[in-house]
Design a protein around this motif. Sequence first.
Motif, short mmCIF file in Angstrom:
data_model
loop_
_atom_site.label_atom_id
_atom_site.label_comp_id
_atom_site.label_asym_id
_atom_site.label_seq_id
_atom_site.Cartn_x
_atom_site.Cartn_y
_atom_site.Cartn_z
N ARG A 322 0.85 -1.21 0.00
CA ARG A 322 0.00 0.00 0.00
C ARG A 322 0.87 1.25 0.00
NH1 ARG A 322 -2.92 -0.23 5.50
NH2 ARG A 322 -0.81 -0.81 6.11
N GLY A 323 0.20 2.38 -0.07
CA GLY A 323 0.87 3.65 0.18
C GLY A 323 1.54 4.22 -1.06
N ILE A 324 2.17 5.39 -0.84
CA ILE A 324 2.69 6.11 -1.99
C ILE A 324 3.86 5.39 -2.66
CG2 ILE A 324 1.97 8.41 -1.14
CD1 ILE A 324 5.18 8.71 -0.86
N TRP A 325 4.52 4.50 -1.93
CA TRP A 325 5.67 3.81 -2.51
C TRP A 325 5.28 2.60 -3.34
CZ3 TRP A 325 10.11 5.87 -3.36
CH2 TRP A 325 10.49 6.95 -2.58
N ARG A 326 4.01 2.21 -3.22
CA ARG A 326 3.58 0.99 -3.89
C ARG A 326 3.97 0.96 -5.37
NH1 ARG A 326 -2.69 -0.10 -4.82
NH2 ARG A 326 -2.22 1.22 -6.62
N ASP A 327 3.65 2.05 -6.08
CA ASP A 327 3.86 2.05 -7.53
C ASP A 327 5.07 2.87 -7.95
OD1 ASP A 327 1.46 0.66 -7.64
OD2 ASP A 327 0.28 2.49 -7.77
N LYS A 328 5.87 3.32 -6.97
CA LYS A 328 7.00 4.19 -7.33
C LYS A 328 8.29 3.39 -7.43
CE LYS A 328 6.15 8.62 -5.17
NZ LYS A 328 6.77 9.57 -4.26
N PRO A 329 9.12 3.71 -8.45
CA PRO A 329 10.45 3.10 -8.47
C PRO A 329 11.18 3.43 -7.17
CG PRO A 329 10.02 4.29 -10.49
CD PRO A 329 8.89 4.61 -9.56
N ARG A 330 11.91 2.46 -6.65
CA ARG A 330 12.50 2.63 -5.32
C ARG A 330 13.85 3.34 -5.40
NH1 ARG A 330 9.23 -1.35 -3.19
NH2 ARG A 330 7.26 -0.80 -4.16
N LYS A 463 8.65 7.05 20.84
CA LYS A 463 10.06 7.29 20.53
C LYS A 463 10.27 7.43 19.02
CE LYS A 463 12.78 7.27 23.66
NZ LYS A 463 13.09 8.47 24.47
N MET A 464 9.67 6.51 18.27
CA MET A 464 9.88 6.54 16.81
C MET A 464 9.19 7.74 16.18
SD MET A 464 9.54 2.48 15.85
CE MET A 464 10.18 2.55 14.18
N ALA A 465 7.98 8.02 16.63
CA ALA A 465 7.22 9.13 16.04
C ALA A 465 7.92 10.46 16.33
CB ALA A 465 5.79 9.14 16.59
N ASN A 466 8.51 10.60 17.53
CA ASN A 466 9.23 11.84 17.85
C ASN A 466 10.37 12.06 16.87
OD1 ASN A 466 7.67 12.60 19.91
ND2 ASN A 466 9.00 11.79 21.54
N LEU A 467 11.13 10.99 16.66
CA LEU A 467 12.27 11.12 15.74
C LEU A 467 11.80 11.43 14.32
CD1 LEU A 467 14.75 8.44 16.95
CD2 LEU A 467 15.39 10.71 16.15
N LEU A 468 10.74 10.73 13.91
CA LEU A 468 10.23 10.96 12.55
C LEU A 468 9.70 12.38 12.39
CD1 LEU A 468 8.50 7.52 11.97
CD2 LEU A 468 10.22 8.52 10.47
N SER A 469 9.19 12.96 13.48
CA SER A 469 8.66 14.33 13.39
C SER A 469 9.79 15.36 13.42
CB SER A 469 7.72 14.65 14.54
OG SER A 469 6.84 13.61 14.74
N LYS A 472 14.50 14.78 9.27
CA LYS A 472 14.04 14.50 7.90
C LYS A 472 14.39 13.05 7.56
CE LYS A 472 14.60 19.24 6.40
NZ LYS A 472 15.81 20.05 6.53
N ILE A 473 13.50 12.16 7.97
CA ILE A 473 13.73 10.72 7.76
C ILE A 473 12.78 10.25 6.66
CG2 ILE A 473 13.63 8.44 8.83
CD1 ILE A 473 14.18 9.89 11.53
N SER A 474 13.35 9.72 5.59
CA SER A 474 12.51 9.33 4.45
C SER A 474 12.29 7.83 4.37
CB SER A 474 13.19 9.74 3.14
OG SER A 474 13.52 11.09 3.18
N TYR A 475 13.06 7.10 5.17
CA TYR A 475 13.06 5.63 5.03
C TYR A 475 13.36 5.04 6.39
CZ TYR A 475 15.75 1.28 3.95
OH TYR A 475 16.28 0.02 3.92
N ILE A 476 12.71 3.92 6.70
CA ILE A 476 13.03 3.20 7.94
C ILE A 476 13.30 1.74 7.62
CG2 ILE A 476 11.99 2.21 10.03
CD1 ILE A 476 10.85 4.87 10.66
N PHE A 519 2.92 8.72 8.92
CA PHE A 519 4.07 9.18 8.13
C PHE A 519 4.01 8.52 6.75
CE2 PHE A 519 5.07 9.31 12.63
CZ PHE A 519 5.46 10.64 12.79
N PRO A 520 2.99 8.91 5.98
CA PRO A 520 2.74 8.18 4.72
C PRO A 520 3.86 8.29 3.70
CG PRO A 520 1.37 10.16 4.87
CD PRO A 520 2.05 10.02 6.18
N ASN A 521 4.73 9.29 3.85
CA ASN A 521 5.80 9.44 2.84
C ASN A 521 7.01 8.58 3.14
OD1 ASN A 521 4.31 11.29 1.43
ND2 ASN A 521 4.98 12.97 2.75
N VAL A 522 7.05 8.01 4.33
CA VAL A 522 8.23 7.22 4.70
C VAL A 522 8.17 5.84 4.02
CG1 VAL A 522 9.41 6.09 6.64
CG2 VAL A 522 8.51 8.42 6.89
#
Length: 745
Positions: A322-330, A463-469, A472-476, A519-522
Amino acid sequence: MSVYYHENTQTFHLTNGQISYLMKILPNKTLGQLYFGQAIRDRESFDYLLEMKYRPMTSYVYEGDNLFSLEHCKQEYPVYGTTDFRRPAAELLQSDGSRITNFTYRSHSISPGKPSLPGLPATYCESGDEAETLTICLEDTLLKVSLYLHYTLFADLPAIARSSRFENNSRQTLHLTTAMSLALDLPDCAYELLHFSGAWARERHMKVRRLEQGIQSVESTRGHSSHNHNPFIMLRRPGADENCGEVLGFSLIYSGNFLAQAEVDAWDTTRILLGINPFGFDWKLSGGDTFQTPEAVIVYSDKGMGAMSRTFHRLYRTRLARGIWRDKPRPILINNWEATYFNFTEEKLLSIAKTAKEDGVELFVLDDGWFGARSNDSAGLGDWNANPQRLPGGIARLADRVEDLGMQFGLWFEPEMVNKDSDLYRSHPDWILQTPRRSVSHGRNQFVLDFSRTEVVEHVYTKMANLLSQAKISYIKWDMNRSITEAYSVALPSDQQGELFHRYILGVYALYDRLHTEFPNVLFESCASGGGRFDPGMLYYAPQGWVSDNSDAVERLKIQYATSFCYPISAFGSHVSAVPNHQLNRSTPLSTRANVAYFGTFGYELDLNQLSPEERDEIRKQIDFMKKYRQLIQFGDFYRLLSPYSSNFAAWMTVSPDKHTALVGWYKILNEVNGPYRRVKLQGLAPDIDYVIDGTVCQGGDELMRVGLLTTDSAAGERQKGEPAAVDFDSRIFVLQAKNKREPA
Ligand code: DGJ
C-alpha cells in the motif's frame, strides 16, 4: 466474475472465467468442497462429485445409513471427531472438556469488493468491481458459536482470498485451539510439494518432495515466519514446469507462527491446511468474543509455475502493498552496515554519503549503532536517542547534512527488542517476554519486548514518532534479530498465555500501521536478521524487505530465484557488497554483484571510498543503468528461465507490459572449458516484434522464444585473441528493445 448459489442443490460456484471453486451443503448441513481448478461452466448440480460409498472400518453420520461419512467427503472447513479422522481446520475446547463441534449452514451473503480485516494485513480492492466476496455463515447450534467463512474472488486473477471468523454468542467460555485460515480437500495426491526453507543467510531455498500418504508440513514456532520456513507452499503436478502444467500456490498473509500442511489419506485425497500454527495456540473466546484468522490466498495455474508467480506478483504488488511507494520506483540506497558495522562517527558517515552522492546514490541509510550506548550488540537496544559522542547534533542534524548533499536520509530501528544494558530495561524490566521463576534466554544479547502490551507498543511508538517528526527521515529499516523464547506475558492471565504469539504479532502490526498512516511518505523496509520475516504480512506495511543478510551474488541467485515464486521483485531488498563477501568469503566480479542486485530494489552495502577509480566508474554506470531500467525491473512481468538449483546457470528476465522492452539476466556460476554453444529460450515477448539486443543484433520475439538467445561466451571452443576471458561467476544483462512491429505471417 460471479458467485452463483443454486438453491435446489445448495451449491455455491465462484467463477471468473479462469477458475472455478465449488462447494455444497452436505446432507448433515456442513459445508463440502467439490472442486477447485480451471473454470468450468456453471450448472445446477455437481452432485456426482459427492462420494457416497460403503466402506468397512468407516464411521457414518446417520444411524441406519452406510453411505454418508465425512471421512470420504471433501470438506470445506473440517472438524475432527464426527466421522473424519484427519487434522481439522478448527478445534474448540469447551467447559465440559469436549472438543467435538458441528458447524452447519445458516445463511450466506454476496457483496461487491472485499472487506478489510481489522488489525490484520490483507489484500484489498480499490473498487467494487475488482472482486466479489461470499460469506457463508455456519453455526454450532449447541455451542451457539457462529463461524463465518469469507471467500473473495478477484475479477481478473485466478486467485481466491480466504479467512474465517468465529463468534461466540453463548455465555460459555470456550478455547479456540485451532483456527486455520484455509482448508482445501483435493481429490487426488498426484502432486509434488514445494516449500521454501533454509536458515539464516540461506533463506528460502526451494525444496521439492512427492506427496505420500501421511502428513508433510512446514511451520514456524519461533514467533516470526522465520528464515527456516516460509508461509508459502505449492502443489505441482509431476511434469509441470515454468510454462505448463497444473500448479496451486498457497500463501498466508501472516508474520507469526504458521503451519502449512498437506495430509494424504488412505484413499489418495489431499488436505491442505494453512494458518496460525495450532502448536501452543489457545485463544480464550468468552461470550460475545470474536476471533478473526489471518488471510490466506490460493492461486491456480494451468500454465505452470511462472504464471502462478505472476499472479502472486500482481496481487501482492498492487493489492497487498500500500501507500505512496507501492507504484513508485524505489530509491537507490547506500547502507553503512557492512561498511562500518558499529565503528563510525558522523564525519565517517558523511564521507560515505558524499561519495555515494557523487556516484548517483539517492538515499543514505544509517544502520545499527546510532543510539544509546550501542557500541556493540550487547548494549543500548531500546534507547532510541542518538548517541551524542557519535552524532553530536543528533539524528536531525545528520539528516539535514545528508539532505544538504542532495540525498534522502534513512534510519535503522529494531523496535521490538531491548538489551538488558539499556535505560529502557532498567526502567521496565517487566516489559520483556519471560516465564516467571525461570531463566530467560537471550539471542544476540537481546530480549524481546512484550508487544502484546499496548503500553509497550505505545512507548516505542512515541520514541519513533518523535524522531520521525523532528528529523528528515525518508526511510526506515525495521529489523528484528532474534526468535521468541520463554513466550509468556506477565500481563496476560494464565488462561490466555496461548494467545501470546498472535497478540505479539498484532502489536507489531498495530505499530507498523500507526507509523505508516501518520508518516505516509516514509518508505519502510522490513528485515529480520536478513530474511527472517520475509512474508506477505510484512508487505502490507513495508513494500520492500531485506531478502537475506547474505549478499554474495552466487548465493543470492538461489535465494532470489526461489523468493520470486511468491513475492514480487519490487519487494526484494538487494545490494552490491564488498569482496571478499562478508558472509561467504567469496569474491565475485563487481558486474555480477550488480547484475544480481538489479533484480530488486538495488543499493550498496559498502564504503565506496575504498574502491579504485575504475570500480567507481563502473558503479556510476551501474547506477545510471538502474535508474534507466528500474521501472521495468520492479514493475514488469518476471519470468524465470534457468534454475540455479538444477544447473551451473541461472537466468531470468523482466518484460514491460507493452512488451517493447525486456531485460535478461544471465549468470554462469563456474567457468567451463571448451563448453557447448549455448542459448536460452526467452519468455513473455511478442512473437511478432523484432527486438534489438544490446543495440546491435536484431532478432524476432518468435525466434528468441522458440530458438533462443545466444548466451555462449569465450568458454566455448578455444578462446580467440581479443575475445574477453570468461571467468567464474560471470554474468550478463541483455537489453532487448522493440525495433518495429513485424506484420504477422
Ligand atoms: C541484521 C540485518 O539483517 C543487517 O542488515 C543489519 O541491519 C544488522 N542486523 C544490524 O544489527
